[in-house]
Motif scaffolding. Sequence first.
Motif, short mmCIF file in Angstrom:
data_model
loop_
_atom_site.label_atom_id
_atom_site.label_comp_id
_atom_site.label_asym_id
_atom_site.label_seq_id
_atom_site.Cartn_x
_atom_site.Cartn_y
_atom_site.Cartn_z
N LYS A 43 1.08 -1.40 -0.16
CA LYS A 43 0.16 -0.05 0.08
C LYS A 43 0.83 1.09 0.14
O LYS A 43 1.85 1.31 0.58
CB LYS A 43 -0.85 0.22 1.35
N TYR A 44 0.50 2.16 -0.76
CA TYR A 44 1.18 3.36 -0.96
C TYR A 44 0.48 4.89 -0.36
O TYR A 44 -0.82 4.81 -0.59
CB TYR A 44 1.79 3.60 -2.17
N ILE A 45 1.37 5.74 0.17
CA ILE A 45 0.64 6.91 0.23
C ILE A 45 1.70 7.83 -0.46
O ILE A 45 2.55 8.22 -0.22
CB ILE A 45 0.79 7.53 1.67
N PRO A 46 1.22 8.04 -2.12
CA PRO A 46 2.18 8.77 -2.90
C PRO A 46 2.53 9.86 -2.60
O PRO A 46 3.90 10.31 -2.81
CB PRO A 46 1.35 8.54 -4.36
N ALA A 47 1.78 10.83 -1.84
CA ALA A 47 2.49 12.12 -1.39
C ALA A 47 3.58 11.95 -0.25
O ALA A 47 4.29 12.89 -0.10
CB ALA A 47 1.48 12.91 -0.99
N GLU A 48 3.43 10.81 0.18
CA GLU A 48 4.81 10.68 1.36
C GLU A 48 5.48 9.45 1.27
O GLU A 48 6.54 9.60 1.72
CB GLU A 48 3.69 10.17 2.59
N ASP A 49 5.13 8.56 0.50
CA ASP A 49 6.47 7.43 0.25
C ASP A 49 7.36 7.89 -0.96
O ASP A 49 7.14 8.33 -1.92
CB ASP A 49 5.51 6.11 -0.18
N ILE A 50 8.68 7.70 -0.56
CA ILE A 50 9.66 8.02 -1.21
C ILE A 50 9.94 6.91 -2.24
O ILE A 50 9.86 5.85 -2.26
CB ILE A 50 11.03 8.05 -0.38
N ALA A 51 9.93 7.69 -3.78
CA ALA A 51 10.24 6.76 -4.76
C ALA A 51 11.72 6.58 -5.17
O ALA A 51 12.28 5.87 -5.79
CB ALA A 51 9.55 7.30 -5.90
#
Length: 560
Positions: free
Chosen positions: A202-210
Amino acid sequence: MESQKPWLNLYPAEIPHTMKSDEKPLYYYLEQSALEFPSQIAIHFLGKELTYTELYQQSLKMANYLQSLGLQKGDRVSIMLPNCPQAVISYYGVLLAGGIVVQTNPLYMERELEYQLNDSESTFIITLDLLYPRVSKMKALTKLNHIIVTSIKDYLPFPKNLLYPFVQKKQNQMVVKVEHQGNTHLFLKIMELAEPTVEEYKYIPAEDIALLQYTGGTTGFPKGVMLSHDNVALNTKMCSAWMYKSMRGKESILGIIPFFHVYGMTTVMNLSVMQGYKMILLPKFDPTDTLKTIHKLKPTLFPGAPTIYIALLNHPDLQKYNLSSIECCISGSAPLPAEIQEKFERVTGGKLVEGYGLSEASPVTHANFIWEKRKKGSVGVPWPSTDAVILSYEHGGIAEPNELGEIAVRGPQVMLGYWNKKEETEEVLKNDWLLTGDIGYMDEEGYFYIVDRKKDMIIAGGFNIYPREIEEVLYEHEKVKEVIVAGIPDPYRGETVKAYIVLKENQQATSEEFNEYARKHLAAYKVPHIYEFRDELPKTAVGKILRRALIEEEKLKNAN
């Protein structure tokens, strides 16, 4: 601190003022393109082609293999590759596996590599066989557990793949034999062994580093810029919106600027994948190869750096090649001389506009309009959802139009911060605003102008002198191919202005000739005191001229 955003009045109807997040991880766009354009060519590499289905399947296999070796969400994986299919497969494979990509320059020497691997705490690295001897030494010095090795020949078409080792020997390059055993893994073997399935997180795209994108170490050690999935995805969407005449699934992009540089990653790789374009990849920049590639494969988009365009325009056989397929180019990473822009547009019939950005902003924040009004010398206006102001040196608040100050930007593409560097993060991120360290001004309409880097400003005899202004003047001289201006130590003036010049082929010139020319166009205190003619200038892998390297050279000379 609120700006008025006058530039929004200039936007054409086709460009939205704001961008919305899809709230998806970055690899979602590859999944979508594989569904929408399954049999379309995603990558063309020296004659070898991969479809979007193949690219997605192979990225899944890489993800599956990484997870089978124990990769967990948030683990760092270094990718140390030139532009080749493996670089794209690895990038999306790491993201699909839940990892954080650490882009690593293949030109790094052992000391630089050791620093970056330790700072990022990478446990995996994907690299070339040629670099294996250098990389394998890192296992004893860092937390590196697994090395995945590929060769350029792995993705060359027949018979180039068979001939590749002979070409290497002819060029006196090492031929390195690597076995698939223990903690060393071969890329092609992974493609044979792995399944195209993956355990999703599960991702929180605004918080998880890519991505950890290391900035150049011009001030101390390089810092890892933490870019979230949203930072990168939204900057790519802005890029697509800016180039609104480009058609989804129809364009082809020439990929010369390296993907380990954030500009190439966003404007070539991620843009292509998001929009279903074909990437035409070249592993290194060679002017003749580039002209042949454009002539034969007819790319429509060509992001680059000024030094790339300069080298092509000065090629002795330029007129033999048809470059008319090129429709638009956004130039980044260094100032674009107006002279070069005009000549390139005449030669190609396409549009070349200057943009502006920095690694900390994924990277683009501004660009000139491609098809609407643009202003000479300007880097254009802020992109959708992006705000920018000039901070006055006088009072620290927002500057008046045409008043010089430091450029500050904010928007969804601005980084989360520097990896493990709280103090450095607090120095540049103030209430969501990113302080860029660039000196510039905004005119009444909202066009921005970069005068120089704060740290590149020359202070000579009490005058503030901006190298870029002098470079623009010298670039207009008919004999100049490349030029960089720097402040060097001077016992009387504190610093003095020096110009390093590369002349066009078969040209000769003297310092006196340039001194006379500069005096006609510049105030006396800005005229270079010293001219040095060189065969070439030191550059980064993306073609940015290294002013700092020249300044360091001068300091060493003085010390001796």
